[in-house]
Design a protein around this motif. Structure first.
Motif, short mmCIF file in Angstrom:
data_model
loop_
_atom_site.label_atom_id
_atom_site.label_comp_id
_atom_site.label_asym_id
_atom_site.label_seq_id
_atom_site.Cartn_x
_atom_site.Cartn_y
_atom_site.Cartn_z
N ARG A 22 3.79 1.57 -0.99
CA ARG A 22 4.60 1.67 -2.20
C ARG A 22 3.75 1.74 -3.46
O ARG A 22 4.26 1.62 -4.57
N PHE A 23 2.45 1.85 -3.28
CA PHE A 23 1.51 2.02 -4.40
C PHE A 23 1.57 0.86 -5.38
O PHE A 23 1.39 1.03 -6.57
N GLN A 24 1.85 -0.34 -4.88
CA GLN A 24 1.87 -1.52 -5.76
C GLN A 24 0.52 -2.22 -5.66
O GLN A 24 0.38 -3.25 -5.02
N TYR A 25 -0.48 -1.59 -6.34
CA TYR A 25 -1.85 -2.07 -6.15
C TYR A 25 -2.12 -3.46 -6.72
O TYR A 25 -2.83 -4.24 -6.09
N GLN A 31 0.84 -1.20 0.00
CA GLN A 31 0.00 0.00 0.00
C GLN A 31 0.87 1.25 0.00
O GLN A 31 0.65 2.16 -0.80
#
Lengths: 320, 262
Positions: free
Chosen positions: B216-219, B214
């Motif tokens: 690291r914006f690695q959805y 979350q």
């Protein structure tokens, strides 16, 4: 009967999922009455760093630009940036590395103004790496130890690792533990971690314990752009006028905050519960109006160096 | 032939809805441009790289070990305390108000307190799992033990069946359907708390991984983790069903016998 129930279930599921899929595709700006002000939602974190926008709102800098501010507080950049990308927020505040990481992972984010910088003095910043054990006098001695950061992969973790590396320690031997700023002093007091990296007002509370500060954001780069105000690439393209007006208002707010520290200390009390005596004495961050792109390059390097992303973030893509 | 059809129907019943839901998800998300809700295609694409590597041993395994430890401890505490409380009306009257009080405290709310007392290591995480899992087991055991057949209580008295023999062959056995019900509820509570206990102040585990994805914006990776959690839930419930069918074999036999005799 059974078929019908199944069909209903199917229809229900479709509805839920498609509703969820559409959720993020709101219109970028709230429809406004002709001639009336534009209402914008701005995602901010309730910390000292965002004082300028609260100050600018109370001084009427946004009203002057025909903008009606709606400030929404969120826990952190990790919650704000997807909101900006999805259109829930027209603008947002986030620490700079998170913006770079988000852009690298496909979020449509553009920086419009500096959020805040360091206080400019490595020995007296609004941030600090704090230890309790008096025998630890240099960051390198933290190699192999547990250090608290507010989130994983954010600017704080990068700063901790870089401070240890700069001092000759092995940055990858550190164990970074995510502990929110308000809980950090208790965690260090109870020896659950060996060091914490805090910002004001937590830093003041840590200093009051007599603990020592081994370094700060300013040690890495005195001109570091710590955080940014951002918008989505989509809004920048569709409504450049609104973005330009918001940018003017926020820059005016930053300038005002930089030259009126007493008013900053006052307004922080309106959206946080930092006690007055702490507000009066804490070190304030710097609020330059311009983004220091050199420091963003430094941060982009650190992001790759410490393995947060595989590819180096493209700083120019954020600034364009 | 009939057996084949029944078998086929069972397979369809098992995988039918999941397939339908996945298809709905696939098409509904196919042209999503919202970063936080990526197309299922991308989620499945990152799945192998995300989970079939170091993460399996470095994060999934520690989570499952903590879950097992917490769950087993909760089973022991719940059953022992449950038998003690269920067997005596006096004890029951004495502890019930306290149990109701403790039961009402949501374990996630204990996390920050436990951090201070038990530290940020595994102990806190296991304690959180125990704190949530113990209640369904304990309360169901109490009910099961309290509800033993009075005729059989007298029979035991008559034949002088007492002590451990009575506990093992009579009390625990007749309470076992209830205890298993509690244990099943506790399992799903345990999975939830396993993740929650790892979200903050953690250095490994599934919850830690989620938090990392979350921030690291690695959805796509984050969503693939949701699938992993779901799969863990399915596997554990199958495992539980297997154990239950062994433990409660006598019960099923008895119920079937009762049904035919009616």
């Amino acid at each position: 009967m059974r078929m019908r129930r199944l069909a209903a279930l199917f229809a229900g599921a479709t509805l839920v999922i498609s509703a969820a899929a559409c959720g993020g595709e709101k219109t970028p700006t709230t429809p406004t009455t002709p001639g009336g002000p534009d209402t914008v939602n701005v995602g901010v974190i309730p910390i000292v760093d965002v004082a300028p926008i609260f100050l600018g709102e109370s001084k009427g800098f946004f009203t002057e630009e025909n903008i009606d501010l709606n400030l929404d507080t969120a826990a952190g950049g990790a919650a704000i940036l997807p909101g900006v990308d999805g259109g829930t927020f027209q603008f947002g505040f986030s620490n700079a590395p998170s913006v770079l990481i988000a852009q690298t992972n496909g979020l449509d984010i553009k920086a419009i103004a500096s959020g805040n910088g360091t206080a400019g003095d490595p020995d007296n910043d609004f941030s600090g790496l704090v230890v309790k054990d008096p025998s630890i006098t240099r960051p390198a001695q933290l190699a192999g130890k547990k250090v608290a950061a507010n989130t994983q992969g954010g600017i704080v973790e990068l700063a901790i690792r870089e401070l240890v590396a700069k001092d000759g320690g092995d940055p990858n031997s550190l164990e970074i533990v995510a502990i929110g700023f308000p809980d950090m002093v208790a965690a260090l007091d109870n020896d659950q971690v060996d060091a914490i990296f805090a910002v004001e007002p937590t830093l003041s509370a840590a200093k009051a314990k007599g603990w020592s500060v081994l370094g700060s954001f300013a040690t890495i780069d005195p001109k570091m752009t710590v955080a940014l105000y951002v918008t989505s690439g989509k809004l920048a393209q569709e409504n450049p006028d609104l973005v330009a007006r918001f940018t003017r208002a926020i820059k005016k707010s930053l300038e005002y905050a930089q030259s009126h520290p007493d008013e900053v200390r006052e307004i922080v009390g309106t959206y946080t519960n930092v006690p007055a005596e702490v507000r009066a004495n804490m070190t304030l961050p710097g609020w330059p109006t311009e983004i220091d792109s050199g420091s963003l390059d430094t941060l982009a390097d650190l992001i790759v160096k410490y393995g947060v992303t595989d590819t180096r973030p493209d700083v120019s893509a954020i600034l364009s | 032939m009939k057996a084949v059809i029944t078998g086929l129907r069972r397979v369809v019943a098992l995988v039918g809805l999941p397939i339908v839901l996945l298809l709905v998800w696939w098409f509904a998300s196919a042209d999503s441009h919202t970063a936080a809700m990526p197309p299922l295609k991308r989620i499945l694409k990152v799945f192998p790289d995300t989970w079939f590597g170091e993460r399996l041993t470095d994060d999934v395994l520690p989570s499952l070990i903590r879950l097992t430890e917490g769950y087993c401890a909760a089973l022991v505490i719940g059953i022992v305390a449950g038998v003690a409380i269920g067997s005596s009306r006096t004890v029951r009257a004495f502890v019930e108000p306290v149990l109701e009080f403790l039961r009402a405290i949501p374990p996630p709310a204990l996390v920050p307190i436990l951090f201070l007392i038990a530290g940020i290591g595994d102990t806190t995480k296991i304690l959180v799992i125990i704190a949530g899992c113990v209640w369904p087991i304990l309360l169901n055991t109490v009910e099961g033990v309290r509800g033993v057949d009075p005729v059989l209580v007298d029979t035991c008295l008559t034949y002088r069946v007492s002590g451990l023999l009575r506990l093992r062959t009579f009390v625990l056995r007749s309470a076992s359907p209830q205890i298993m019900t509690g244990a099943r509820q506790a399992l799903s509570v345990g999975i939830i708390l396993m993740v929650i206990s790892e979200l903050k102040a953690s250095t490994d585990g599934l919850g830690y991984t989620f938090e990392q994805f979350q921030t690291r914006f690695q959805y796509p990776q984050m969503w693939s983790g949701v699938l992993v959690l779901g799969l863990i839930g399915v596997v554990l419930s199958l495992l539980f069903r297997f154990v239950e069918s062994r433990v409660l074999a006598w019960h099923r036999g008895q119920r079937a016998a009762e049904r035919t005799s009616l």
